[in-house]
Structure formats: C-alpha cells, structure tokens
Design an enzyme around this catalytic site. Sequence first.
Site, PDB file in Angstrom:
ATOM      1  N   SER A  37       5.812   7.074   1.892  1.00 27.79           N
ATOM      2  CA  SER A  37       6.415   6.779   3.188  1.00 27.79           C
ATOM      3  C   SER A  37       7.743   6.038   3.014  1.00 27.79           C
ATOM      4  CB  SER A  37       5.456   5.905   3.997  1.00 27.79           C
ATOM      5  OG  SER A  37       6.028   5.618   5.244  1.00 27.79           O
TER       6      SER A  37
ATOM      7  N   LEU B 273      11.024  -1.465   9.651  1.00 27.79           N
ATOM      8  CA  LEU B 273      10.173  -0.618  10.502  1.00 27.79           C
ATOM      9  C   LEU B 273      10.896   0.095  11.644  1.00 27.79           C
ATOM     10  CD1 LEU B 273       7.202  -3.140  10.728  1.00 27.79           C
ATOM     11  CD2 LEU B 273       6.961  -0.852   9.829  1.00 27.79           C
TER      12      LEU B 273
ATOM     13  N   CYS C 133       3.458  -3.919   5.404  1.00 31.40           N
ATOM     14  CA  CYS C 133       4.915  -4.053   5.317  1.00 31.40           C
ATOM     15  C   CYS C 133       5.277  -5.533   5.111  1.00 31.40           C
ATOM     16  CB  CYS C 133       5.596  -3.533   6.577  1.00 31.40           C
ATOM     17  SG  CYS C 133       7.385  -3.804   6.499  1.00 31.40           S
TER      18      CYS C 133
ATOM     19  N   LYS D  29      -3.017   1.530   3.685  1.00 27.14           N
ATOM     20  CA  LYS D  29      -2.049   1.141   2.646  1.00 27.14           C
ATOM     21  C   LYS D  29      -2.100  -0.358   2.407  1.00 27.14           C
ATOM     22  CE  LYS D  29       2.580   2.150   0.977  1.00 27.14           C
ATOM     23  NZ  LYS D  29       3.772   2.983   1.216  1.00 27.14           N
TER      24      LYS D  29
ATOM     25  N   THR E  13       5.387  -2.374  -1.183  1.00 26.43           N
ATOM     26  CA  THR E  13       6.343  -3.059  -2.048  1.00 26.43           C
ATOM     27  C   THR E  13       5.893  -4.484  -2.379  1.00 26.43           C
ATOM     28  OG1 THR E  13       7.613  -3.495  -0.054  1.00 26.43           O
ATOM     29  CG2 THR E  13       8.372  -1.706  -1.458  1.00 26.43           C
TER      30      THR E  13
ATOM     31  N   GLY F  47       4.107   3.420  -6.780  1.00 25.35           N
ATOM     32  CA  GLY F  47       4.817   2.202  -7.160  1.00 25.35           C
ATOM     33  C   GLY F  47       5.476   2.438  -8.508  1.00 25.35           C
TER      34      GLY F  47
HETATM   35  O1  RRO Z   1      10.565  -0.536   6.953  1.00 23.58           O
HETATM   36  C1  RRO Z   1      10.443  -1.349   6.018  1.00 23.58           C
HETATM   37  O2  RRO Z   1      11.190  -2.325   5.864  1.00 23.58           O
HETATM   38  C2  RRO Z   1       9.361  -1.212   5.032  1.00 23.58           C
HETATM   39  C3  RRO Z   1       8.064  -0.856   5.331  1.00 23.58           C
HETATM   40 BR1  RRO Z   1       7.531  -0.320   7.011  1.00 23.58          BR
HETATM   41  C4  RRO Z   1       7.047  -0.912   4.325  1.00 23.58           C
HETATM   42  O3  RRO Z   1       5.870  -0.647   4.536  1.00 23.58           O
HETATM   43  N1  RRO Z   1       7.427  -1.284   3.099  1.00 23.58           N
HETATM   44  C5  RRO Z   1       8.692  -1.604   2.799  1.00 23.58           C
HETATM   45  O4  RRO Z   1       8.973  -1.945   1.648  1.00 23.58           O
HETATM   46  N2  RRO Z   1       9.646  -1.564   3.772  1.00 23.58           N
END
Ligand code: RRO
Length: 303
Positions: free
Chosen positions: A19, A71, A126, A163, A191, A242
């Site tokens: 994603s 997001l 996130c 997740k 992350t 990852g």
């Molecule tokens: O959009 C983000 O900043 C973001 C999301 Br939703 C996530 O799940 N993981 C990430 O590293 N960035």
Amino acid sequence: MLSTELCGVELENPTVLASGILGVTGASLARVAKAGAGAVTKKSIGPEAREGHDNPIMVEVEGGYLNAVGLPTAGVEEALQELRAYKEVSEKPIIASFYGRTVVEYAEVAKKLDGNADLLEANISCPNVEHEFGHPFASSCEDASKVVKAIKKSAKTTPLLVKLSPNVPGIGDVARAVEKAGADGITAINTLGPGMVIDLKARRPVLANKSGGMSGPAVKPIMVRCVYDICGAVDIPVLGMGGILTGEDAAEAIMAGASAVGIGTGIRYRGIEIFGLVLKELKEFMRKEGFKGLEDMRGVAHG
Ligand code: RRO
C-alpha cells in the site's frame, strides 16, 4: 512453481504491491499488475476526502526513505470507483487498504468496501498521524482486538488482513490478539520509527510533519524478525513486507513464514520492473537450493 494462496485468494505469484506506492488510481494499479505483481494493494482509503501532510512528505536517508504522506484519500466513494476501474482491466486480485479515526469509522469504511475487493487490509499502524488520531490501534493488543472485532462484525464477506506495526515490544502478542478477534491474515510490517532528518542549514526537520516512517533495505532485518515472531504466534497467513528488493530478500521473508511478499519502496530502487526481477531471482534461488514450490520453503527457518 510460484503460485500461492493468501486467505483463500489464489495468487499467480507471491509478489504484492504494498500500500502507498502507485496505488491511488485503478490505472496505476493495473500497470503494476501488468508488470508482474501477483496482487496489488490500493493506497489506504479513509471515510472521506483528506489532503494529507504538506510537502516535503518524503526524504531519502541511508538505507531507505522516511515518509509522512499523512493518509491522503479521496474518500471511500471515489475509492470504490477506482476499485471498479481496476477490475475492468485486470484479473489479478486487489487488496483494499483502509483506515478510520475511530473504531466506528473503521467498521463503516469496511462495510462499504466489503465485497468490492478480493481482500481488505485494515491499516491500524500508520505512524504519521499520532498527533491527530492518537496512538495507532496496532500499538496495543486491546485496541487492535477491539477494532478488528468491530470490522469483522460489519464486513462479513471479504477476508480481512490486518496491518501491524513493528513499533511495539511484542508483535507476536498483537498478532495473537487480532487472530483471536477474527483477522483472516496479517500484513507485516508498516514503516518503522518514526524517524527524523534535520536540515543542518535550515536547523529544522526536513519533513513538514517533522518525523516520518522508515522503509527500505535498512528495515528488512526487522521485517524478517517480525514475520518470524508472528508466524511463531499464529496460524493465519502472513503477507511480509519491508525492505524487499531482491528474490533472495523475498526468500528470507518466506523462510520466516510469509505466504506472500509485499514490495513498495523497492520500486524506488529498481523501478516497476522489480516485480519481474524479484520473481526471476526467486525462481533461480529456488532451483539452485532445490525448492520445488513455495510451500517447501515457507517457514523452514523455524526448524
Ligand atoms: O500516508 C502515510 O503517511 C503512511 C501510511 Br497511511 C502508512 O500506513 N504508513 C506510512 O509509512 N505512511
């Protein structure tokens, strides 16, 4: 040799677009499927339109990238159109990643997406919106369990991946909690961190959000340990991601127990061709090592 299954969904190969990268429109998702991915994941879908953080949202660091995209989403109604657009041009499975601010919002978004994708992926991890949303649900077994129970109650048709975050003391415990709450599979990892880079001339953090989640090759050993711990704790399948850049990286995740492997930041290093390259390298590795299928290799590191 490379076909596999994830929560009852057949994949022609184990690579999955993670994603967040090339995953907003049906057309870009279809391009990744055509490049060789076994399945693709749509960038996380929220209840209504949201812009995300100001620029800069990404910075390269040694061993990877920090991102704080924040997001952004066009909202669930728009997302449904993109999912439909994808289905018109690709037969490969699509995973709808989604989020909410609250348990109720997660359940509402899940209900709208149910039946409109091959798999749902609840993004409860996130790391970039804590000041707005509070701690991610994946930070505690209780919160993770509560949100997964609510999602499963409102979305009964489509299998659910959850997740998880590497930023916890016991990812196996969180995995056990979401399995017990009804998750059909686990995606790991989101992350790492978050981390920070300071611009020495400006004397300020580079990212507008100040901090951001770390992805890329430096996080791979953490992913492998997380997948290993999760697979030791639960019986549901794991989509490992990852820092996967090569076929041998994918083999590591599979030996740790992953049923399929996600690729995201790797696209920044090897382009969209990474899917075909990883598959070729994985096949070569398996041939050399005498593995006939993925099931022979899956979880062998557990002894
Ligand atoms: O959009 C983000 O900043 C973001 C999301 Br939703 C996530 O799940 N993981 C990430 O590293 N960035």
